[in-house]
Design an enzyme around this catalytic site. Structure first.
Site, PDB file in Angstrom:
ATOM      1  N   TRP A 121     -21.485  13.230 -18.298  1.00 37.50           N
ATOM      2  CA  TRP A 121     -21.781  13.413 -16.864  1.00 37.50           C
ATOM      3  C   TRP A 121     -23.161  14.046 -16.708  1.00 37.50           C
ATOM      4  O   TRP A 121     -23.606  14.802 -17.570  1.00 37.50           O
ATOM      5  CB  TRP A 121     -20.729  14.312 -16.202  1.00 37.50           C
ATOM      6  CG  TRP A 121     -19.325  13.812 -16.333  1.00 37.50           C
ATOM      7  CD1 TRP A 121     -18.334  14.360 -17.090  1.00 37.50           C
ATOM      8  CD2 TRP A 121     -18.759  12.658 -15.707  1.00 37.50           C
ATOM      9  NE1 TRP A 121     -17.167  13.623 -16.973  1.00 37.50           N
ATOM     10  CE2 TRP A 121     -17.401  12.567 -16.124  1.00 37.50           C
ATOM     11  CE3 TRP A 121     -19.241  11.687 -14.829  1.00 37.50           C
ATOM     12  CZ2 TRP A 121     -16.546  11.559 -15.695  1.00 37.50           C
ATOM     13  CZ3 TRP A 121     -18.379  10.679 -14.407  1.00 37.50           C
ATOM     14  CH2 TRP A 121     -17.061  10.615 -14.832  1.00 37.50           C
TER      15      TRP A 121
ATOM     16  N   TRP B  29       1.490   1.884  -3.395  1.00 36.62           N
ATOM     17  CA  TRP B  29       0.472   2.651  -4.142  1.00 36.62           C
ATOM     18  C   TRP B  29       0.726   4.155  -4.007  1.00 36.62           C
ATOM     19  O   TRP B  29       0.511   4.927  -4.930  1.00 36.62           O
ATOM     20  CB  TRP B  29      -0.942   2.303  -3.661  1.00 36.62           C
ATOM     21  CG  TRP B  29      -1.482   1.080  -4.341  1.00 36.62           C
ATOM     22  CD1 TRP B  29      -1.470  -0.196  -3.857  1.00 36.62           C
ATOM     23  CD2 TRP B  29      -2.090   1.008  -5.651  1.00 36.62           C
ATOM     24  NE1 TRP B  29      -2.030  -1.045  -4.782  1.00 36.62           N
ATOM     25  CE2 TRP B  29      -2.424  -0.339  -5.887  1.00 36.62           C
ATOM     26  CE3 TRP B  29      -2.380   1.945  -6.642  1.00 36.62           C
ATOM     27  CZ2 TRP B  29      -3.037  -0.764  -7.071  1.00 36.62           C
ATOM     28  CZ3 TRP B  29      -2.987   1.519  -7.819  1.00 36.62           C
ATOM     29  CH2 TRP B  29      -3.308   0.183  -8.022  1.00 36.62           C
TER      30      TRP B  29
ATOM     31  N   GLU C 263       0.847  -1.219   0.000  1.00 34.32           N
ATOM     32  CA  GLU C 263       0.000   0.000   0.000  1.00 34.32           C
ATOM     33  C   GLU C 263       0.871   1.254   0.000  1.00 34.32           C
ATOM     34  O   GLU C 263       0.547   2.246  -0.652  1.00 34.32           O
ATOM     35  CB  GLU C 263      -0.940   0.008   1.203  1.00 34.32           C
ATOM     36  CG  GLU C 263      -2.003  -1.076   1.162  1.00 34.32           C
ATOM     37  CD  GLU C 263      -2.849  -1.034  -0.108  1.00 34.32           C
ATOM     38  OE1 GLU C 263      -3.250   0.051  -0.547  1.00 34.32           O
ATOM     39  OE2 GLU C 263      -3.086  -2.125  -0.671  1.00 34.32           O
TER      40      GLU C 263
ATOM     41  N   TRP D 224      -9.320   8.823  -7.332  1.00 39.10           N
ATOM     42  CA  TRP D 224     -10.538   9.207  -8.073  1.00 39.10           C
ATOM     43  C   TRP D 224     -10.519   8.667  -9.486  1.00 39.10           C
ATOM     44  O   TRP D 224     -11.529   8.150  -9.985  1.00 39.10           O
ATOM     45  CB  TRP D 224     -10.733  10.727  -8.029  1.00 39.10           C
ATOM     46  CG  TRP D 224     -11.384  11.106  -6.740  1.00 39.10           C
ATOM     47  CD1 TRP D 224     -10.768  11.531  -5.610  1.00 39.10           C
ATOM     48  CD2 TRP D 224     -12.783  10.999  -6.430  1.00 39.10           C
ATOM     49  NE1 TRP D 224     -11.690  11.712  -4.614  1.00 39.10           N
ATOM     50  CE2 TRP D 224     -12.937  11.396  -5.086  1.00 39.10           C
ATOM     51  CE3 TRP D 224     -13.913  10.611  -7.141  1.00 39.10           C
ATOM     52  CZ2 TRP D 224     -14.185  11.413  -4.449  1.00 39.10           C
ATOM     53  CZ3 TRP D 224     -15.153  10.631  -6.508  1.00 39.10           C
ATOM     54  CH2 TRP D 224     -15.272  11.019  -5.184  1.00 39.10           C
TER      55      TRP D 224
ATOM     56  N   TRP E  53     -15.736  12.986 -11.713  1.00 39.61           N
ATOM     57  CA  TRP E  53     -14.814  12.608 -10.638  1.00 39.61           C
ATOM     58  C   TRP E  53     -14.081  13.826 -10.094  1.00 39.61           C
ATOM     59  O   TRP E  53     -13.716  13.872  -8.920  1.00 39.61           O
ATOM     60  CB  TRP E  53     -13.830  11.529 -11.117  1.00 39.61           C
ATOM     61  CG  TRP E  53     -12.959  11.937 -12.274  1.00 39.61           C
ATOM     62  CD1 TRP E  53     -13.240  11.775 -13.595  1.00 39.61           C
ATOM     63  CD2 TRP E  53     -11.687  12.604 -12.218  1.00 39.61           C
ATOM     64  NE1 TRP E  53     -12.222  12.289 -14.362  1.00 39.61           N
ATOM     65  CE2 TRP E  53     -11.254  12.803 -13.556  1.00 39.61           C
ATOM     66  CE3 TRP E  53     -10.873  13.037 -11.185  1.00 39.61           C
ATOM     67  CZ2 TRP E  53     -10.042  13.424 -13.878  1.00 39.61           C
ATOM     68  CZ3 TRP E  53      -9.669  13.660 -11.497  1.00 39.61           C
ATOM     69  CH2 TRP E  53      -9.262  13.851 -12.820  1.00 39.61           C
TER      70      TRP E  53
ATOM     71  N   ASN F 138     -10.400   3.518   3.511  1.00 43.71           N
ATOM     72  CA  ASN F 138     -10.150   3.322   2.076  1.00 43.71           C
ATOM     73  C   ASN F 138     -11.273   2.578   1.364  1.00 43.71           C
ATOM     74  O   ASN F 138     -11.680   2.958   0.264  1.00 43.71           O
ATOM     75  CB  ASN F 138      -8.823   2.565   1.879  1.00 43.71           C
ATOM     76  CG  ASN F 138      -8.515   2.357   0.412  1.00 43.71           C
ATOM     77  OD1 ASN F 138      -8.416   3.315  -0.346  1.00 43.71           O
ATOM     78  ND2 ASN F 138      -8.411   1.109  -0.008  1.00 43.71           N
TER      79      ASN F 138
END
Ligand code: FAD
Length: 476
Positions: free
Chosen positions: A305, A277, A274, A381, A358, A340
């Site tokens: 959208w 990430w 992680e 996102w 987003w 998360n």
């Protein structure tokens, strides 16, 4: 000129593993400086929750430096002017700092480095924020990675740099220049909406070390299983500490390896991946600097959208009528953080079921998260919306009720953050609209009165999202 070095502190608010501070201390006397220049980070200047954190973190840092008899000089930007003024006041001959990776900051720092060198100062910058620089990891063809797994494999195979120690000795200037008081930066809100944040966190280097140690002592072994359960204290909560550089990833890496002491444990491996990430997020931001506003998958520029301010507002306020989503959004508002798993659920709901861009979600997170971080927020996102690097396929639309049933089966998380549903039995708490009327009555819940009816039908809105994606899917 004197042999004094200005250490320009930014988001590296710690004394240990601070290469800029260590280099300066080895050179001679040092003067730690913090310059408040939010405009220089525009449009991603720290907002709301981050400012609350920063205020406290600066106080803690000032107190730690005072233990060494050192001042923390605080000035207002523009940064170059503030540095040049301090150089004039102190006769400093060198300036050093630790690097940041947001596009606007990279450009500002480049200009400042050049200007100071033109002024004949000794200038250096260091890596304190990442395990490896974004340009140190590349594919065989020399390109940036767009897929996480090979990126992490390549990065974790590199020789890791060890953290640097707190300097044995810190010597300040003979006379400390004037400093603003932290209050003068106006970081604390005038209306006290920040009590929940203050109660939930201990900003500062010592708080970060305690969070890491506590996580290693209590949670890391079960991290792989527990990390998805929002009601369990299963994750490290290190994200704001890492964002403000109160702890560095090299310290985390070393802390985990010391704890492992040569053994191989799946929880620790998963946890380090992680941290990987976070590295990947910085790698992407560095190589694709327009991604905070533009989708990496350019097909999404044409995504249809929905234009619905009311829906966005209901989501922000935790009033969508979908318990997992509302619980997450209220946790965020109250504490400045969200688990998360729930971040993925609320982001999927906003971008897919409500079909809001987003970027609107990323902006709200930017305002409200204490760990709001341009690299990780952009990745999170874009990943959830389906338009980023190594993104979830668009058709992976989280069903927030099923996510709740799976990862919050007793409804503890929803009960904590959506107290109006607290008396609903676990079986119905994630989908109160489907509960028998008598069950709702017994639990004191009238939908539309005590708690909103769902803003959208989950199945229908999923179908509409997939149809919207079909409209752009074929483009290349
Ligand atoms: C839509 C969305 C937005 C996000 N925005 C941010 C953000 O602004 N700032 C931020 O730090 N994280 C963000 N994340 C990633 C992740 O949710 C948080 O890092 C994590 O929840 C922090 O909690 P923790 O420290 O207990 O994490 P742990 O599970 O203990 O993980 C340890 C550390 O690894 C890093 N990390 C973990 N997961 C990720 C991830 N998916 N991406 C990048 N780094 C990760 C963090 O630095 C974290 O502190 C976002 C995720 C999503 C889905």
């Amino acid at each position: 000129m004197s042999d004094l070095t200005l250490v320009w502190l930014r988001r590296d608010l710690r004394l240990a593993d601070n290469p800029a501070l260590a280099e300066a201390a080895a050179r001679g006397p040092v003067l730690p400086v913090y310059i408040h220049a939010p405009d220089e980070e525009a449009p991603w200047a720290p907002r709301g929750a981050q400012r609350v954190w920063l205020d406290e973190s600066l106080r803690v840092l000032q107190a730690s430096l005072a233990e060494f008899g050192m001042p923390l000089v605080i000035r207002q930007g523009p940064s170059l002017e503030a540095l040049q003024t301090l150089i004039g006041e102190t006769g400093a001959s060198a300036v050093t700092w630790n690097r940041l990776y947001e596009p606007a900051v990279i450009e500002r720092d480049r200009q400042i480095k050049q200007a100071l060198r033109d002024d004949r100062l000794v200038v250096s910058s260091h890596n304190a924020a990442l395990l490896a620089e974004p340009w140190e990891v590349a594919t065989k063809a020399g390109d940036p990675y767009r897929v996480y797994t090979p990126f992490w494999r390549a990065l974790s195979a590199q020789r890791m740099h060890l953290p640097v120690a707190v300097p044995d000795k810190l010597v300040g200037p003979t006379e400390a220049p004037d400093s603003l008081a932290i209050e003068q930066l106006g970081l604390r809100p005038t209306i006290g909406w920040d009590a929940g944040i203050r109660a939930a966190w201990t900003p500062g280097e010592a708080g970060a070390q305690i969070a890491l140690q506590d996580f290693l002592d209590r949670c890391v072994d079960s991290y792989k299983q527990d990390r998805d359960w929002p009601a369990r204290p299963g994750t490290s909560r290190l994200s704001p500490h890492l964002h403000f550089g109160e702890i560095g990833p090299r310290q985390v890496w070393q802390g985990v390896h010391e704890w492992l002491d040569g053994s191989a444990r799946v929880g620790a491996e998963t946890f380090l991946s992680e941290i990987g990430w976070r590295e990947f997020a910085h790698h992407l931001l560095f190589h694709f600097p327009d991604t905070p506003s533009k989708p990496l998958d350019r097909r999404f520029e044409a995504f249809p959208w929905a234009d619905d301010d009311q829906a966005l507002k209901a989501w922000q306020q935790g009033q969508t009528g979908i318990p997992m989503v509302d619980a997450g959004m209220r946790e965020l508002w109250e504490t400045g953080w969200m688990h998360n798993r729930v971040r993925m659920v609320v982001a999927s709901f906003l971008t897919k079921n409500l079909r809001q861009p987003w970027q609107a979600g990323a902006e709200w997170f930017w305002d409200t998260l204490v760990d709001a971080d341009l690299a990780s927020n952009t990745l999170g996102w874009q990943w959830t919306a389906g338009c980023g690097a190594d993104a979830a396929p668009f058709f992976r639309i989280f069903n927030p009720s099923r996510q709740g049933e799976r990862f919050d089966p007793e409804g503890d998380y929803v009960r904590q953050w959506v107290p109006e549903l607290a008396r609903l039995p676990a079986k119905h708490i994630h989908a109160p609209w489907a509960a028998p009327a008598a069950v709702c009555r017994d639990a004191g819940v009238t939908l539309g009165t005590d708690y909103p009816a769902p803003l959208v039908d989950l199945k229908e809105s999923r179908r509409e999202a997939l149809a919207a994606f079909d409209a752009i899917k074929a483009q290349r």
